[in-house]
Design an enzyme around this catalytic site. Structure first.
Site, PDB file in Angstrom:
ATOM      1  N   ARG A   1       0.798  -1.253  -0.043  1.00 12.26           N
ATOM      2  CA  ARG A   1      -0.108  -0.037   0.113  1.00 12.26           C
ATOM      3  C   ARG A   1       0.859   1.243   0.236  1.00 12.26           C
ATOM      4  NH1 ARG A   1      -1.156   5.003   1.820  1.00 12.26           N
ATOM      5  NH2 ARG A   1      -0.359   4.571   3.768  1.00 12.26           N
ATOM      6  N   ASP A   2       1.416   1.423   1.250  1.00 16.38           N
ATOM      7  CA  ASP A   2       2.296   2.763   1.248  1.00 16.38           C
ATOM      8  C   ASP A   2       3.379   2.832   0.439  1.00 16.38           C
ATOM      9  OD1 ASP A   2       4.431   4.409   2.151  1.00 16.38           O
ATOM     10  OD2 ASP A   2       3.702   4.507   4.257  1.00 16.38           O
TER      11      ASP A   2
ATOM     12  N   ASN B   1      10.384   4.858   3.280  1.00 13.40           N
ATOM     13  CA  ASN B   1      10.262   4.262   4.568  1.00 13.40           C
ATOM     14  C   ASN B   1      11.594   3.164   4.610  1.00 13.40           C
ATOM     15  OD1 ASN B   1       7.330   3.907   4.643  1.00 13.40           O
ATOM     16  ND2 ASN B   1       7.259   3.466   2.716  1.00 13.40           N
TER      17      ASN B   1
ATOM     18  N   HIS C   1      10.775   6.707   8.610  1.00  5.14           N
ATOM     19  CA  HIS C   1      11.530   6.895   7.158  1.00  5.14           C
ATOM     20  C   HIS C   1      13.045   7.231   7.363  1.00  5.14           C
ATOM     21  CE1 HIS C   1       7.459   7.966   4.824  1.00  5.14           C
ATOM     22  NE2 HIS C   1       7.281   7.075   5.749  1.00  5.14           N
TER      23      HIS C   1
ATOM     24  N   HIS D   1       6.547   3.658  12.640  1.00  2.00           N
ATOM     25  CA  HIS D   1       6.770   3.699  11.327  1.00  2.00           C
ATOM     26  C   HIS D   1       7.858   4.804  10.944  1.00  2.00           C
ATOM     27  CE1 HIS D   1       4.679   3.689   6.989  1.00  2.00           C
ATOM     28  NE2 HIS D   1       5.983   4.086   7.014  1.00  2.00           N
TER      29      HIS D   1
ATOM     30  N   CYS E   1       9.727   9.664  -0.393  1.00  2.00           N
ATOM     31  CA  CYS E   1       9.352  11.039   0.447  1.00  2.00           C
ATOM     32  C   CYS E   1       8.805  12.015  -0.676  1.00  2.00           C
ATOM     33  CB  CYS E   1      10.542  11.688   1.170  1.00  2.00           C
ATOM     34  SG  CYS E   1       9.989  13.012   1.915  1.00  2.00           S
TER      35      CYS E   1
END
Lengths: 317, 317
Positions: free
Chosen positions: A20-21, A254, A214, A212, A245
């Site tokens: 997804r992300d 991520n 990055h 979560h 990003c």
């Protein structure tokens, strides 16, 4: 596996958000079969928790227009925990229909990012969540909350820890017992991790907390290390580091799942995954998106993958 | 600057190794003026300790054939601490003549890497160091020791901590009171950092210990964070992450100085450097070598560099 570092948890539970992300920001549509193949490879590597897709308007996010199709392949596997991002009641109805285990509701800790991201104030976002919560009541679908810009906002700079706590309390009051702190634009630091984890544990001791990160500013795994040293067990990451990003074209997004797993295993923390197979899945992800991904261990190989002395040129230390 | 994390040192002392370790593996000769300009930019950013060059055979390492020229520009600056890598007595004579503050002698903790790197056994390396030590006695030039493969060997795999301690003791017996543990091929992990730092402090409490990490497997800054949490104050890094891993073409090498500085400042540890100017120097390094470097903060910008809300496209968390 290495012996466990003092204070670290026995096990880390990793939710893979690549499908997804990670894929959402891909400019071209990733064929549904490729998405399914990637998830299968990740299951083969031992992952069991996935942010599979999002139930959003196909006009707004065409990449996720196959949400129901992807869910249909995996929904009957009882050993998997499948979540989907849901922005509104219509998405929630579709997600419940598609058989997700949990819906992820998201808003930002900073007002300007929420306005920019979902075109609503934070208060309006929470009102929308209340509607979704009522829909979920009649189902066995759980609600999870994600707090974007939890470590800083690209428009406002620092985000006060109180704003994060307030948002988490509002989520809790809506019935969410699992909350993710999202490092949306890579502004987390180990010190902020300690501050925010401490505050949330103090005010919401019953809530499961997930982190979560990055790697936008290079410290993604240092933040994960800080989280592990605090005993945090839930993390989200993306295979190969899929997902950029949105604010900086050349910057990394991520944290890569396989790099996080490497850090865990080398710190004596079990993940239930096979690093070699995760590296294979990261290479599959690279083939799917057709470019090099930022994950490191997928390039270097596992730590004890020794070289032949004839195969290399050295350069004095 | 952020407030200091418990147990972290007030200050980290960073030695910039880009001009030597970073540039040495560049395939094309970097013009002497570019090397000098890069060092000047790094001085402007506040760095004061440099591994400037190496005094090696120009046939073996043509990149460093201008060692004396580069040293001549900076040798009279009393505020700088300038070191050079020295492989043998001939190099030592040249380094002393050129006015270095310290000579760095290097051997590997693993026999096979030492054989591959310098074509000598470790015992033969130590015999050579004894000769250099006698030369240094008649000068005011210090000796520093570097232990390559201190966290693992690409040919042998794990390297026993005892091998590192034994090597460090041999260095100490030759008069070296500053020893760097080199993570030559990116095999360091936070757990190994704790083990090795603990052992060396216990056996060699008088020795200054420096840590030099590679980000080859993504955990370079997590290792630095582990070092800081143990109170280690000396680190080596390379601007922009100059310098690859000789064993894996696509893999990252040295930790980027500006990323390390970012981690330090965000952990409340002073470095005496200006992050913005380090980022400028990293961009200069990119222009000099003509390709993208792996440093992260140079792409994303400082943490509180806020964006305009009109300038970006967001992607739901």
């Amino acid at each position: 596996m290495a012996s466990r570092i003092n204070g670290f948890p026995e096990q880390a539970v990793i939710t893979e958000v690549g499908p997804r992300d990670g894929l959402q920001s891909e400019p071209g549509f990733v064929p549904t079969d490729d998405k399914i193949a990637l998830i299968r490879a990740l299951i083969d590597a031992g992952l069991r928790r996935f942010e599979v897709t999002s139930f959003v308007s196909p006009r707004a996010v065409p990449q996720m227009r196959d949400a129901a199709e992807v869910m249909a392949v995996f929904r009957d596997r009882d050993d998997l925990h499948l979540t989907a991002l849901v922005p509104n009641a219509r998405g929630a109805e579709a997600a419940i229909e598609a058989g997700v285990d949990a819906m992820v509701l998201f808003a930002s800790a900073s007002e300007s990012h929420n306005l920019k991201n979902v075109n609503r104030s934070r208060a309006e976002s929470l009102q929308g969540f209340a509607k979704i919560a009522r829909l979920a009541e009649g189902s066995d679908v759980h609600l999870q909350g994600a707090i974007a810009t939890a470590f800083g906002c690209p428009f406002e700079g620092n985000v006060d820890v109180q704003a994060v706590v307030d948002q988490a309390k509002a989520y809790r009051d809506l019935g969410m017992d699992y909350i993710t702190l999202g490092d949306t634009t890579g502004m987390a630091t180990p010190a902020l991790v300690a501050e925010r984890v401490g505050a949330l544990r103090s005010f919401l001791p019953e809530t499961d907390l997930a982190l979560h990160f990055h790697n936008t500013r290079g410290v993604g795994l240092a933040c994960a290390y800080a989280g592990l040293s605090l005993g945090v067990t839930h993390y989200e990451s993306s295979i190969g580091g899929l997902g950029g990003c949105p604010f900086v074209p050349r910057a990394t997004g991520n944290v890569a799942t396989e790099d996080l797993v490497y850090l865990c295993h080398e710190s004596g923390v079990e993940t239930g995954t096979d690093l070699g197979r995760l590296i294979d899945a990261a290479h599959l992800a690279e083939r799917i998106v057709g470019r090099e991904l930022p994950g490191q261990i997928m390039k270097a190989g596992p730590r004890l993958q020794t070289a032949s002395m004839d195969s290399v040129r050295t350069a004095n230390g």
